[in-house]
Every structure is written in C-alpha cells, then in structure tokens.
Design a protein around this motif. Structure first.
Motif, short mmCIF file in Angstrom:
data_model
loop_
_atom_site.label_atom_id
_atom_site.label_comp_id
_atom_site.label_asym_id
_atom_site.label_seq_id
_atom_site.Cartn_x
_atom_site.Cartn_y
_atom_site.Cartn_z
N VAL A 193 54.14 31.06 -63.19
CA VAL A 193 54.03 32.46 -62.77
C VAL A 193 55.41 33.10 -62.96
CG1 VAL A 193 53.64 34.00 -60.80
CG2 VAL A 193 52.18 31.98 -61.13
N LEU A 194 55.45 34.18 -63.72
CA LEU A 194 56.69 34.90 -63.98
C LEU A 194 56.99 35.90 -62.87
CD1 LEU A 194 56.06 35.66 -67.74
CD2 LEU A 194 57.62 33.93 -66.81
N GLU A 195 55.92 36.50 -62.36
CA GLU A 195 56.06 37.54 -61.32
C GLU A 195 54.73 37.68 -60.62
OE1 GLU A 195 57.06 42.34 -60.97
OE2 GLU A 195 57.05 41.40 -62.93
N SER A 196 54.79 37.94 -59.33
CA SER A 196 53.60 38.26 -58.54
C SER A 196 53.77 39.65 -57.96
CB SER A 196 53.40 37.26 -57.41
OG SER A 196 53.06 35.99 -57.90
N VAL A 197 52.72 40.43 -58.03
CA VAL A 197 52.75 41.77 -57.43
C VAL A 197 51.56 41.90 -56.50
CG1 VAL A 197 53.99 42.82 -59.37
CG2 VAL A 197 51.50 42.82 -59.38
N THR A 198 51.69 42.76 -55.51
CA THR A 198 50.64 42.93 -54.52
C THR A 198 50.26 44.40 -54.40
OG1 THR A 198 52.28 43.13 -52.75
CG2 THR A 198 51.41 40.92 -53.18
N GLY A 199 49.20 44.63 -53.64
CA GLY A 199 48.78 45.99 -53.30
C GLY A 199 48.49 46.87 -54.50
N ALA A 200 49.06 48.07 -54.46
CA ALA A 200 48.83 49.06 -55.51
C ALA A 200 49.33 48.57 -56.87
CB ALA A 200 49.49 50.38 -55.15
N ASP A 201 50.41 47.80 -56.90
CA ASP A 201 50.91 47.27 -58.17
C ASP A 201 49.91 46.30 -58.79
OD1 ASP A 201 53.28 48.74 -58.05
OD2 ASP A 201 54.39 47.11 -57.09
N ALA A 202 49.29 45.47 -57.97
CA ALA A 202 48.27 44.54 -58.47
C ALA A 202 47.06 45.30 -58.99
CB ALA A 202 47.86 43.56 -57.37
N THR A 203 46.64 46.30 -58.25
CA THR A 203 45.51 47.12 -58.68
C THR A 203 45.81 47.83 -59.99
OG1 THR A 203 44.85 47.44 -56.38
CG2 THR A 203 43.97 49.00 -57.98
N ALA A 204 47.04 48.31 -60.15
CA ALA A 204 47.43 48.98 -61.39
C ALA A 204 47.41 48.02 -62.58
CB ALA A 204 48.82 49.60 -61.23
N LEU A 205 47.85 46.79 -62.39
CA LEU A 205 47.81 45.81 -63.48
C LEU A 205 46.37 45.53 -63.92
CD1 LEU A 205 50.51 43.11 -62.72
CD2 LEU A 205 50.28 44.48 -64.78
N VAL A 206 45.49 45.33 -62.96
CA VAL A 206 44.08 45.11 -63.30
C VAL A 206 43.51 46.36 -63.98
CG1 VAL A 206 41.78 44.68 -62.35
CG2 VAL A 206 43.74 43.36 -61.53
N GLY A 207 43.96 47.54 -63.55
CA GLY A 207 43.54 48.78 -64.20
C GLY A 207 43.95 48.84 -65.66
N LEU A 208 45.15 48.33 -65.99
CA LEU A 208 45.57 48.27 -67.40
C LEU A 208 44.60 47.42 -68.21
CD1 LEU A 208 49.46 47.82 -67.33
CD2 LEU A 208 48.17 49.80 -68.16
N VAL A 209 44.18 46.31 -67.63
CA VAL A 209 43.25 45.43 -68.34
C VAL A 209 41.91 46.13 -68.56
CG1 VAL A 209 41.99 43.24 -68.22
CG2 VAL A 209 44.38 43.34 -67.51
N THR A 210 41.40 46.79 -67.54
CA THR A 210 40.11 47.47 -67.70
C THR A 210 40.23 48.66 -68.64
OG1 THR A 210 40.43 48.80 -65.70
CG2 THR A 210 39.24 46.73 -65.46
N ASP A 211 41.44 49.20 -68.82
CA ASP A 211 41.66 50.31 -69.74
C ASP A 211 41.83 49.87 -71.20
OD1 ASP A 211 41.51 52.13 -67.68
OD2 ASP A 211 43.69 52.44 -67.53
N LEU A 212 41.92 48.56 -71.43
CA LEU A 212 42.09 48.08 -72.80
C LEU A 212 40.82 48.37 -73.61
CD1 LEU A 212 43.69 44.57 -72.18
CD2 LEU A 212 44.82 46.56 -73.23
N PRO A 213 40.96 49.10 -74.72
CA PRO A 213 39.78 49.32 -75.56
C PRO A 213 39.35 48.01 -76.23
CG PRO A 213 41.57 50.83 -76.13
CD PRO A 213 42.13 49.81 -75.21
N GLU A 214 38.07 47.89 -76.48
CA GLU A 214 37.59 46.74 -77.22
C GLU A 214 38.02 46.88 -78.68
OE1 GLU A 214 33.45 45.89 -76.69
OE2 GLU A 214 33.56 46.34 -74.55
#
Length: 135
Positions: free
Chosen positions: A35-56
């Motif tokens: 693990v390089l870095e762990s983030v919590t709360g809004a930062d974690a939600t934002a990272l998952v949001g980047l993944v869901t925003d990735l176009p196919e």
C-alpha cells in the motif's frame, strides 16, 4: 467504468497499491503489493469516483498492471481493481475472486488523474516505465 460489485453505502477507506510480486495474474485472488497511501472519507469517495468516471475503451493484450485500488467499507474490503495503463485493461476482484477484465480509457481526464494519484504516492514512480499509451 463498471465496478466489480455494486458498492453498498460509502467507501470508508481506499488504498493505492503498487502491484508487485507474482505476475501470473490469472491465479490472483487479491492484488499483490504494498500500500502506497491510504485515504479516508471524502478522499476515498473521490478516488472511487475517478474509477467510475473512467470511460470504457477497447482492450489490448499486454496486461502488466502497475497500480491498483483497494476499497474498504465498514465490513472490510469491498473490491480491488488492478490497472494496466498501457493496454487499458483493469482486473476486478470481489469476495476473494476475480470478477474479470474490463477495458478503460487510460488517456481520458479521469484516467490521467487516477494515474497521477498513483504516481504521486509512489516513491519509485520516476524509475518506472511510462504507464500510458499517450505520446
């Protein structure tokens, strides 16, 4: 990009991982590496949001993932995704099993932002091969 599972509730923590170890990904049940870095709360939600925003996007063949995201909820690990920014393939995991490969656009704004987050957290990023197919 479609996540490997429907995320129930909020992601509590997200880990940025450098993929290392056994490269025989067909046998993985979890992503190997530190693990390089762990983030919590809004930062974690934002990272998952980047993944869901990735176009196919179309998938290519190399699949040599350098980075992964592991999302945690209240009950433990929700999912993991290992990304190859060269061939635009992402391998998902949920419940200790692979959920399959999916193509994503690594050169999209979300893809480049996600790659930037991984590189910023990786002290060895300068010595790693270019991860994107962008010129």
């Amino acid at each position: 990009m479609r996540l490997p599972i429907d995320v129930p509730g909020d992601v509590r923590r997200a880990d940025l991982i450098r993929v290392e170890g056994d490269r025989e990904w067909e046998r993985w049940t979890t992503v190997p590496g530190p693990v390089l870095e762990s983030v919590t709360g809004a930062d974690a939600t934002a990272l998952v949001g980047l993944v869901t925003d990735l176009p196919e996007a179309g998938m290519m063949r190399c699949y040599h993932p350098m980075y992964a995201l592991r999302a945690h909820g209240a009950e433990g690990v929700l999912f993991e995704i290992a990304f190859c920014f060269r061939c635009h393939n992402a391998l998902g995991f949920a419940g200790g099993a692979q959920t399959g490969l999916e193509g994503f656009d690594a050169d999209s704004p979300a893809g480049q932002e996600l790659l930037g987050r991984f590189r910023a957290a990786d002290p060895n990023a300068a010595g790693r091969a270019p991860a994107s197919s962008a010129p």
